[in-house]
Design a protein around this motif. Structure first.
Motif, PDB file in Angstrom:
ATOM      1  N   ARG A  39       0.675  -1.314   0.143  1.00 34.75           N
ATOM      2  CA  ARG A  39      -0.131  -0.114  -0.138  1.00 34.75           C
ATOM      3  C   ARG A  39       0.731   1.218   0.144  1.00 34.75           C
ATOM      4  O   ARG A  39       0.447   2.268  -0.609  1.00 34.75           O
ATOM      5  CB  ARG A  39      -0.890   0.017   1.219  1.00 34.75           C
ATOM      6  CG  ARG A  39      -1.747   1.177   1.543  1.00 34.75           C
ATOM      7  CD  ARG A  39      -2.616   1.117   2.440  1.00 34.75           C
ATOM      8  NE  ARG A  39      -3.475   2.276   2.877  1.00 34.75           N
ATOM      9  CZ  ARG A  39      -2.799   3.289   3.646  1.00 34.75           C
ATOM     10  NH1 ARG A  39      -1.596   3.088   4.352  1.00 34.75           N
ATOM     11  NH2 ARG A  39      -3.425   4.453   4.038  1.00 34.75           N
ATOM     12  N   HIS A  40       1.986   1.072   0.604  1.00 31.66           N
ATOM     13  CA  HIS A  40       2.806   2.502   0.854  1.00 31.66           C
ATOM     14  C   HIS A  40       3.939   2.272  -0.305  1.00 31.66           C
ATOM     15  O   HIS A  40       4.876   1.517  -0.166  1.00 31.66           O
ATOM     16  CB  HIS A  40       3.303   2.359   2.194  1.00 31.66           C
ATOM     17  CG  HIS A  40       2.139   2.521   3.324  1.00 31.66           C
ATOM     18  ND1 HIS A  40       1.137   3.400   3.422  1.00 31.66           N
ATOM     19  CD2 HIS A  40       1.735   1.539   4.231  1.00 31.66           C
ATOM     20  CE1 HIS A  40       0.178   3.187   4.394  1.00 31.66           C
ATOM     21  NE2 HIS A  40       0.623   1.916   4.601  1.00 31.66           N
ATOM     22  N   ASN A  93      -2.171   7.953  -0.455  1.00 33.54           N
ATOM     23  CA  ASN A  93      -1.195   7.076   0.134  1.00 33.54           C
ATOM     24  C   ASN A  93      -0.584   7.452   1.374  1.00 33.54           C
ATOM     25  O   ASN A  93       0.692   7.493   1.564  1.00 33.54           O
ATOM     26  CB  ASN A  93       0.031   7.032  -1.012  1.00 33.54           C
ATOM     27  CG  ASN A  93       0.855   5.494  -0.867  1.00 33.54           C
ATOM     28  OD1 ASN A  93       0.350   4.426  -0.065  1.00 33.54           O
ATOM     29  ND2 ASN A  93       2.014   5.579  -0.955  1.00 33.54           N
TER      30      ASN A  93
END
Length: 435
Positions: A3-4, A84
């Motif tokens: 996700r990051h 994000n």
């Protein structure tokens, strides 16, 4: 899929990845990402790593700590634009409104936060937005006090200041009586981060404003506020400080352009002997200057009000859009627990990220042997947090610009300057629909 994606440069330079003890692999791609506003590789950043490491050991949740200092809010903006955001942000209490109004924060249910009932009511105030809801878990508190060169004070033969007159006399003596004994007139009373960067001038002035019964805003009720900067008590405090800059000339040269990074160094170099500041630099100064040369004194009550001093600290913010809300909740609960608080306090060593514990079950005296911490703890009883407007950042910055202007221009009329500031704050409050 991770996700990051911070970007290779940021990750390489600034991120410290911690592998957890639980199952789930060791790549760290699914780790709970924690951002903290501290310089990379600083003692404070290392303490944050210790906290995250202990949480991982206790919970099995992998973590990744990212320490950033310069342009912290700008980098958060960039991550928000990319949808994000990190999972957790540990940041100033005064940033709550700014982040909440942009939709970055998850609401926190006090009743469902394990251990939340053990946190100080005053600390919970700093986690509350103008709408009455909570958007963070309180993590660290601090109040401001005077760190004074005790050896200089004894050299000039004065007692610790109990009034503003005492404080002015001590500053004058430090400026004129060669307290360091080098035969040169190269010392000053006050060192001050009086520049405008990040609102430092108003940040510095606020403790004396509060100590005199003044304020930046008054609460009109129902989430509405009105400017208080033109109130005689606030004007008196700003004028008293202008007199130190312009009449007594007891403030270190260049202060009106300095931030805290520079001011810390000015104090360490012995260019001034009185620093109105939080406890986060105490251990640093003890190491660099010498423990026997320093004392901590509460900010004296002003001639027209008080007592009071600036109250602030850091919150644990649970960021919106996280794919690991359970991990967010567990980290917040660990951070506010007695164990998490003790780790963050780091005893008497440099690098504390919990300045004053917010958990009532933590005995600070048992964790820290330096009695000067107790002065800051006692000052917290009179601490004043920034008003819970939707966005405090422009209030602080606009106030800093106006206050800095009357300190930098010795011909400036303080009352006129504060009247002008009141008009600007009225417009800002209207823009925030908070007036």
């Amino acid at each position: 899929m991770p996700r990051h994606l911070l970007g290779a440069a940021i990750v390489t330079a600034l991120a410290v990845t911690l592998s957890g003890c639980g199952s789930g692999g060791g790549s760290g791609d699914d780790a709970l990402e924690i951002w903290i506003r501290q310089a990379p590789d600083s003692d404070s950043a290392k303490t944050a790593v210790k906290l995250a490491d202990a949480f991982t050991k206790a919970s099995g949740v992998k973590t990744k700590v990212v320490a950033l200092f310069d342009d912290f809010e700008t980098k958060l903006q960039q991550q928000a634009a990319q949808k994000n955001l990190p999972d957790i942000v540990i940041n100033d209490t005064a940033q709550l409104g700014n982040m909440q109004t942009q939709g970055w924060l998850r609401e926190v249910d006090k009743a469902k936060l394990k251990g939340g009932d053990q946190l100080a009511d005053r600390a919970w105030q700093a986690a509350q937005a103008g709408n009455g809801k909570y958007y963070a878990a309180p993590f660290s508190a601090q109040a401001f006090a005077l760190i004074i060169r005790k050896d200089w004070r004894e050299k000039v033969g004065l007692q610790p200041p109990q009034t503003w007159d005492d404080l002015a006399k001590l500053a004058k003596a430090f400026t004129e009586q060669d307290p360091d004994g080098n035969g040169q007139k190269d010392t000053y009373g006050f060192v001050a981060p009086a520049g405008t960067k990040r609102g430092y001038a108003s940040w510095y002035a606020s403790s004396l404003i509060y100590a005199n019964g003044g304020n930046f805003l008054t609460d009109s009720g129902g989430g509405k506020f009105a400017p208080a900067v033109a109130d005689p008590k606030t004007v008196e405090a700003v004028k008293w400080l202008q007199d130190q800059f312009c009449v007594a000339k007891t403030v270190n040269p260049g202060a009106v352009s300095n931030d805290t990074t520079v001011t810390h160094e000015v104090f360490e170099k012995g260019q001034g002997g009185i620093y109105l500041v939080g406890p986060y630099v105490l251990a640093r100064f003890v190491k660099s200057i010498g423990t026997d040369k320093l004392e901590v004194v509460k900010v004296p009550k002003g001639p027209s009000g008080g007592p009071g001093t600036l109250g602030e600290g850091e919150n644990v913010y649970l960021m919106a859009g996280s794919g690991n809300e359970d991990g967010q909740q567990k980290f917040a609960e660990f951070a506010v627990s007695p164990e998490g608080q003790r780790i963050g306090m780091n005893k008497d060593a440099n690098g504390a990220i919990v300045r004053l514990p917010v958990n009532k079950g933590v005995d600070m005296a048992a964790e820290r042997t330096d009695p000067r911490w107790k002065v800051f703890q006692e000052a917290y009883a009179d601490a004043v947090y920034s008003s819970p407007v939707p966005n405090w950042a422009p209030i602080r910055q606009t106030s800093a610009d106006a206050i800095n202007a009357v300190w930098a221009d010795c011909g400036a009329d303080v009352k006129a300057g504060m009247d002008g500031l009141a008009a600007k704050l009225t417009s800002e409050l209207q823009a925030q629909k908070a007036s």
